[in-house]
Design a protein around this motif. Structure first.
Motif, mmCIF file in Angstrom:
data_model
loop_
_atom_site.group_PDB
_atom_site.id
_atom_site.type_symbol
_atom_site.label_atom_id
_atom_site.label_comp_id
_atom_site.label_asym_id
_atom_site.label_seq_id
_atom_site.Cartn_x
_atom_site.Cartn_y
_atom_site.Cartn_z
ATOM 1 N N ARG A 20 -2.647 -13.401 9.123
ATOM 2 C CA ARG A 20 -1.188 -13.161 8.332
ATOM 3 C C ARG A 20 -0.647 -11.940 8.984
ATOM 4 N N VAL A 21 0.640 -11.726 9.564
ATOM 5 C CA VAL A 21 0.852 -10.285 9.822
ATOM 6 C C VAL A 21 2.282 -9.929 9.394
ATOM 7 N N LEU A 22 2.249 -8.864 8.699
ATOM 8 C CA LEU A 22 3.593 -8.378 8.122
ATOM 9 C C LEU A 22 3.985 -7.033 8.838
ATOM 10 N N LEU A 23 5.294 -7.199 9.507
ATOM 11 C CA LEU A 23 5.864 -5.867 10.418
ATOM 12 C C LEU A 23 7.006 -5.388 9.616
ATOM 13 N N LEU A 24 6.701 -4.073 9.190
ATOM 14 C CA LEU A 24 7.892 -3.398 8.676
ATOM 15 C C LEU A 24 8.819 -2.717 9.389
ATOM 16 N N GLY A 25 10.129 -3.158 9.161
ATOM 17 C CA GLY A 25 11.236 -2.545 10.368
ATOM 18 C C GLY A 25 11.622 -3.702 11.143
ATOM 19 N N ARG A 81 7.223 -12.243 -1.921
ATOM 20 C CA ARG A 81 6.746 -12.973 -3.448
ATOM 21 C C ARG A 81 5.273 -12.332 -3.675
ATOM 22 N N PRO A 82 4.649 -12.388 -4.523
ATOM 23 C CA PRO A 82 3.388 -12.046 -4.952
ATOM 24 C C PRO A 82 2.353 -12.865 -4.262
ATOM 25 N N ALA A 83 2.608 -14.277 -3.782
ATOM 26 C CA ALA A 83 1.746 -14.909 -3.075
ATOM 27 C C ALA A 83 1.720 -14.665 -1.603
ATOM 28 N N ASP A 84 2.894 -13.811 -1.093
ATOM 29 C CA ASP A 84 2.910 -13.393 0.200
ATOM 30 C C ASP A 84 1.931 -12.321 0.692
ATOM 31 N N CYS A 85 0.698 -12.595 1.035
ATOM 32 C CA CYS A 85 -0.247 -11.474 1.200
ATOM 33 C C CYS A 85 -0.649 -11.647 2.635
ATOM 34 N N PHE A 86 -0.797 -10.510 3.103
ATOM 35 C CA PHE A 86 -1.025 -10.299 4.617
ATOM 36 C C PHE A 86 -2.266 -9.729 5.016
ATOM 37 N N ASP A 87 -2.884 -10.106 6.319
ATOM 38 C CA ASP A 87 -4.248 -9.344 6.602
ATOM 39 C C ASP A 87 -4.059 -8.122 7.533
ATOM 40 N N VAL A 88 -2.900 -8.180 8.246
ATOM 41 C CA VAL A 88 -2.342 -6.978 9.049
ATOM 42 C C VAL A 88 -1.129 -6.569 8.616
ATOM 43 N N VAL A 89 -1.161 -5.365 8.145
ATOM 44 C CA VAL A 89 0.304 -4.822 7.606
ATOM 45 C C VAL A 89 0.805 -3.429 8.773
ATOM 46 N N ILE A 90 1.715 -3.559 9.289
ATOM 47 C CA ILE A 90 2.244 -2.435 10.395
ATOM 48 C C ILE A 90 3.427 -1.970 9.971
ATOM 49 N N ASN A 91 3.407 -0.710 9.795
ATOM 50 C CA ASN A 91 4.561 0.045 9.724
ATOM 51 C C ASN A 91 5.361 0.524 10.982
ATOM 52 N N ALA A 92 6.364 -0.214 11.224
ATOM 53 C CA ALA A 92 6.991 0.001 12.588
ATOM 54 C C ALA A 92 8.509 0.562 12.058
ATOM 55 N N THR A 93 8.530 1.108 10.893
ATOM 56 C CA THR A 93 10.082 1.910 10.546
ATOM 57 C C THR A 93 9.761 3.457 10.811
ATOM 58 N N SER A 94 10.853 3.921 10.823
ATOM 59 C CA SER A 94 10.770 5.425 10.987
ATOM 60 C C SER A 94 10.337 6.137 9.582
ATOM 61 N N ALA A 95 10.154 5.453 8.560
ATOM 62 C CA ALA A 95 10.169 6.125 7.371
ATOM 63 C C ALA A 95 9.096 7.325 7.206
ATOM 64 N N SER A 96 8.018 7.100 7.571
ATOM 65 C CA SER A 96 6.848 8.026 7.497
ATOM 66 C C SER A 96 7.347 9.455 8.243
ATOM 67 N N LEU A 97 8.169 9.746 9.312
ATOM 68 C CA LEU A 97 8.476 10.717 9.918
ATOM 69 C C LEU A 97 9.255 11.565 8.752
ATOM 70 N N GLY A 98 9.941 10.993 7.795
ATOM 71 C CA GLY A 98 10.543 11.579 6.733
ATOM 72 C C GLY A 98 9.726 11.984 5.378
ATOM 73 N N GLN A 99 8.269 11.381 5.734
ATOM 74 C CA GLN A 99 7.463 10.940 4.494
ATOM 75 C C GLN A 99 8.156 10.282 3.241
ATOM 76 N N GLU A 100 8.796 9.120 3.976
ATOM 77 C CA GLU A 100 9.265 8.112 2.994
ATOM 78 C C GLU A 100 8.707 6.742 2.917
ATOM 79 N N LEU A 101 8.712 6.075 2.054
ATOM 80 C CA LEU A 101 8.061 4.782 1.920
ATOM 81 C C LEU A 101 8.918 3.610 1.821
ATOM 82 N N PRO A 102 8.796 2.613 2.690
ATOM 83 C CA PRO A 102 9.533 1.444 2.700
ATOM 84 C C PRO A 102 9.313 0.741 1.486
ATOM 85 N N ALA A 103 10.095 -0.074 1.047
ATOM 86 C CA ALA A 103 9.785 -0.799 -0.379
ATOM 87 C C ALA A 103 8.869 -2.066 -0.139
#
Ligand code: ATR
Length: 276
Positions: free
Chosen positions: A121-126, A181-203
């Protein structure tokens, strides 16, 4: 000697000359690799000049990845799906365009970090260019589920619709962070947002990160980003930044240009910045 370069603006921060020069030395390839600061609005003229001087290929970085697609005569599927190219190869009057970011990401996750994507299960942020580039190579691994989550929800849902219309499997879904939802759990979570460049956290809810998950932040050299900190607090020890993706996408371009695959491990170790 065959000439290659990376073009971007700004360009002084680019690691590509170091990486490709290292690959050329290690594989005995007679080539040069330099950095070109392309003038804003002057991408095509700068590329024409490089070709006229005998240039064989270019890597393309911010802000020219869309211009590179428009400039090319032949787009690979990877570049078409991403809507952006990060590598060009010149062949007479033809200009071939590729996007190796996604394949570089998958090679790093599967081969270097040893986390399979197949059946997982893969979660892609952004839902920007980085996610577009990653989707086809991730889906090619046949994961059980891929969820694209984005702050601007419409962007995630329309991106997913676009890929489904082009034949992506129904295991691809999209929505907002609040749709997880709390039941949505992932084995690979990839942060593909640019949030980290500004030390921000996607929700992203911490419950989305399985205790054994790989948490992968595509940024390079930013240490323990807010996203990686959240993943660690969620209980996983498997944290990675984008250094391996950076080196692997370069290796793919090198193979494409030169027909020789360099060993990426020494270069990844050389460029690695500790995650703390
Ligand atoms: P890239 O080509 O690097 O993907 P982009 O196309 O500008 O750049 O996309 C940036 C992505 O990071 C977007 O998904 C953006 O979310 P929005 O579409 O809602 O703008 C996401 N992003 C940037 N900063 C963020 C933040 N602080 N929190 C969450 N998402 C963020």
């Amino acid at each position: 000697m065959d000439r290659y370069a990376v073009i971007g603006n700004p360009i002084s921060h680019s690691k590509s000359p170091l990486i490709h020069t290292g690959f050329a030395e290690a594989t005995g390839q007679a080539m040069t690799y330099t950095a070109i600061e392309g003038p804003l609005g002057g991408f095509a003229a700068a590329v024409d000049r490089f070709r006229a001087e005998g240039g064989k290929g270019l890597n393309v970085t911010v802000p020219f990845k869309l211009d590179a697609c428009a400039y090319a005569t032949d787009l690979a599927d990877s570049a078409r799906a991403a809507g952006a190219a990060n590598a060009l190869k010149f062949d007479g009057s033809r200009c071939l365009a590729e996007n190796f970011d996604g394949i570089g990401l998958v090679r790093d996750i599967v081969h270097n970090l040893g986390h399979p994507v197949h059946g997982r299960r893969v979660l892609l942020l952004g839902a920007g260019g980085a996610t577009r580039g990653a989707l086809l190579p991730l889906l090619a691994q046949q994961p059980a589920r891929v969820f694209v989550a984005n702050r601007t929800v419409d962007k995630a849902t329309s991106l997913v619709q676009e890929f489904l219309a082009r034949g992506a499997p129904p295991s691809l879904e999209g929505g907002g962070y609040a749709d997880l939802r709390p039941a949505d759990c992932f084995d690979v979570v990839i942060n593909a947002t640019s949030a980290s460049l500004g030390q921000e956290l996607p929700a992203v809810p911490p419950t989305a990160v399985a205790p054994h998950a790989l948490a992968y932040d595509m940024v390079y050299g930013k240490g323990l980003t807010p996203f990686l900190t959240l993943a660690r607090q969620a209980g996983t020890p498997h944290l990675a930044d984008g250094v391996g993706m950076l080196v692997e996408q370069a290796a793919e371009a090198f193979v494409w240009w030169r027909g020789v695959r360099p060993d990426t491990t020494p270069m990844i170790e050389r460029l690695r910045v500790p995650l703390n």
